[in-house]
Design an enzyme around this catalytic site. Structure first.
Site, short mmCIF file in Angstrom:
data_model
loop_
_atom_site.label_atom_id
_atom_site.label_comp_id
_atom_site.label_asym_id
_atom_site.label_seq_id
_atom_site.Cartn_x
_atom_site.Cartn_y
_atom_site.Cartn_z
N GLY A 175 0.84 -1.20 0.00
CA GLY A 175 0.00 0.00 0.00
C GLY A 175 0.87 1.25 0.00
N VAL B 7 1.91 3.25 2.48
CA VAL B 7 2.99 3.33 3.49
C VAL B 7 4.15 2.43 3.06
CG1 VAL B 7 3.65 2.92 5.89
CG2 VAL B 7 1.41 3.89 5.38
N ASP C 62 3.22 -8.36 -1.10
CA ASP C 62 1.81 -8.05 -0.86
C ASP C 62 1.00 -9.31 -1.16
OD1 ASP C 62 0.15 -5.18 -0.64
OD2 ASP C 62 -1.04 -6.86 -1.43
N ARG D 259 -8.24 3.44 15.53
CA ARG D 259 -7.15 2.49 15.27
C ARG D 259 -7.51 1.15 15.89
NH1 ARG D 259 -4.14 7.23 16.75
NH2 ARG D 259 -2.92 8.01 15.01
N VAL E 209 4.58 -1.49 11.74
CA VAL E 209 3.91 -0.21 11.44
C VAL E 209 2.38 -0.39 11.47
CG1 VAL E 209 3.67 1.61 9.67
CG2 VAL E 209 5.88 0.47 10.00
N ASN F 14 -1.41 -0.84 12.25
CA ASN F 14 -2.21 -0.42 13.40
C ASN F 14 -3.19 -1.50 13.85
OD1 ASN F 14 -1.54 2.17 14.34
ND2 ASN F 14 -2.34 3.08 12.44
N HIS G 137 0.45 4.59 20.45
CA HIS G 137 0.06 5.35 19.26
C HIS G 137 -1.46 5.38 19.17
CE1 HIS G 137 0.37 7.08 15.32
NE2 HIS G 137 -0.13 6.03 14.69
C1 2OP Z 1 -1.35 7.66 11.51
O1 2OP Z 1 -1.14 8.12 12.64
C2 2OP Z 1 -2.75 5.92 10.52
O2 2OP Z 1 -1.76 5.62 12.61
C3 2OP Z 1 -1.62 6.21 11.38
O3 2OP Z 1 -1.35 8.36 10.51
#
Ligand code: 2OP
Length: 312
Positions: A11, A13, A33, A92, A122, A124, A179
């Protein structure tokens, strides 16, 4: 010997992370992928940019629809971005169960071929996914690290630089915790040319910057409507990859498995980490005020809730 980085997830990212690595000639990159064709197409497209950008990095794209990660063998670093993205109105945490299955499958697939790799997670909800990757891989904690603190700190630095009308190069912000919406932007330890933020920005403005930082991911999701951020997330991931491959011993906020540090045990939470060739080489402990410690605990509790749900 040339370094090798696998980026799982083709994707935005994943592909912009691959692009940043290739642009700087930092390592050869394997993109994977679940889709057929997409990783091979993106990897070839990226490779065809190398004569122009003068990079000798090699690229390869493979579909793992058939289940094999063999081409990723002996990677130095594996960046895991695979998963479902956030949609508007989705937290998230909503992604939790769906992405747990994705991350579990990926980790099981890659560790067989790269038993000495360092995993950068990375996907989420990142802290819980890092915890899952740690458990599923059986790797030591120095080789499983989560990316988000660098991203959240960069967002805060952006807002501070704009508020003060100064260069982003002058600004160093520090965001700890998970996060999520309870992340902990540490204003006291965030500086502009060495001057702590509370000396330069009025409390109400600073509070607004903290709030905007906490909602930074959602702000982009709401604007894009069909996906989430990728330029800043890939820049943050690149900074971690570079710190490790170049053995920079760079201190960056990352999600690490805590074993008593900051009063937290058995959980991935964002803290200041030293990154070098061994991955996470040290967790830096700083003195927090009661208020900051309470905020970090609240944020860690939110991560713990997620971890409990998936049993990681
Ligand atoms: C962000 O903070 C989606 O967690 C990602 O942009």
């Amino acid at each position: 010997m040339r370094k090798k980085v696998t980026v799982v997830g083709g994707g935005f990212v994943g592909s912009t992370t691959a692009q940043r690595i290739v642009d700087r000639g930092l390592a050869d990159v394997v993109m994977t992928d679940i889709l057929e064709g997409v990783p091979a197409g993106k990897a070839l497209d990226l490779l065809e940019s190398t004569p122009i950008i003068r990079s000798d990095a090699q690229t390869q794209g493979i579909s793992t629809a058939s289940g094999t990660y063999e081409a990723t063998a002996n990677s130095d670093i594996i960046v895991i971005t695979a998963g479902f993205p956030r949609k508007p109105g989705m937290s998230r945490d909503d992604l939790l169960r769906a992405n747990y299955d994705v991350v579990k499958g990926v980790v099981e697939g890659v560790v067989k071929f790269s038993p000495n790799a360092i995993l950068i997670v990375v996907t989420n909800p990142m802290d819980a996914m890092a915890q899952s990757a740690f458990k599923v891989s059986g790797f030591p904690k120095n080789r499983v690290i989560g990316m988000a603190g660098v991203l959240d700190s960069a967002r805060m630095s952006t807002f501070v630089a704009r508020e003060l009308g100064v260069s982003v190069e002058n600004v160093t912000c520090f965001v700890l915790g998970g996060h999520g919406d309870d992340m902990v932007p540490l204003t006291r330890y965030s500086t502009v040319a060495g001057i702590p933020l509370p000396e330069l920005i009025a409390k109400d403005k600073l509070d607004a910057i903290v709030e905007r930082t906490r909602k930074g991911g959602a702000e982009i999701v709401n604007l894009l409507k069909t996906g989430s951020a990728y330029y800043a997330p890939s820049a943050a991931t690149f900074e971690m990859v570079e710190a490790i491959l170049k053995d920079k011993k760079k201190i960056l906020p990352c999600a690490a498995y805590l074993e008593g540090e900051y009063g937290i045990t058995g959980l991935y939470v964002g803290v200041p980490c030293k990154l070098g060739s061994r991955g996470l080489e040290q967790i830096i402990q700083i003195k927090l005020s009661d208020e900051e410690q309470a905020a970090l605990k609240k944020s860690a509790d939110a991560v713990q809730e997620l971890v409990k749900v998936i049993g990681a």
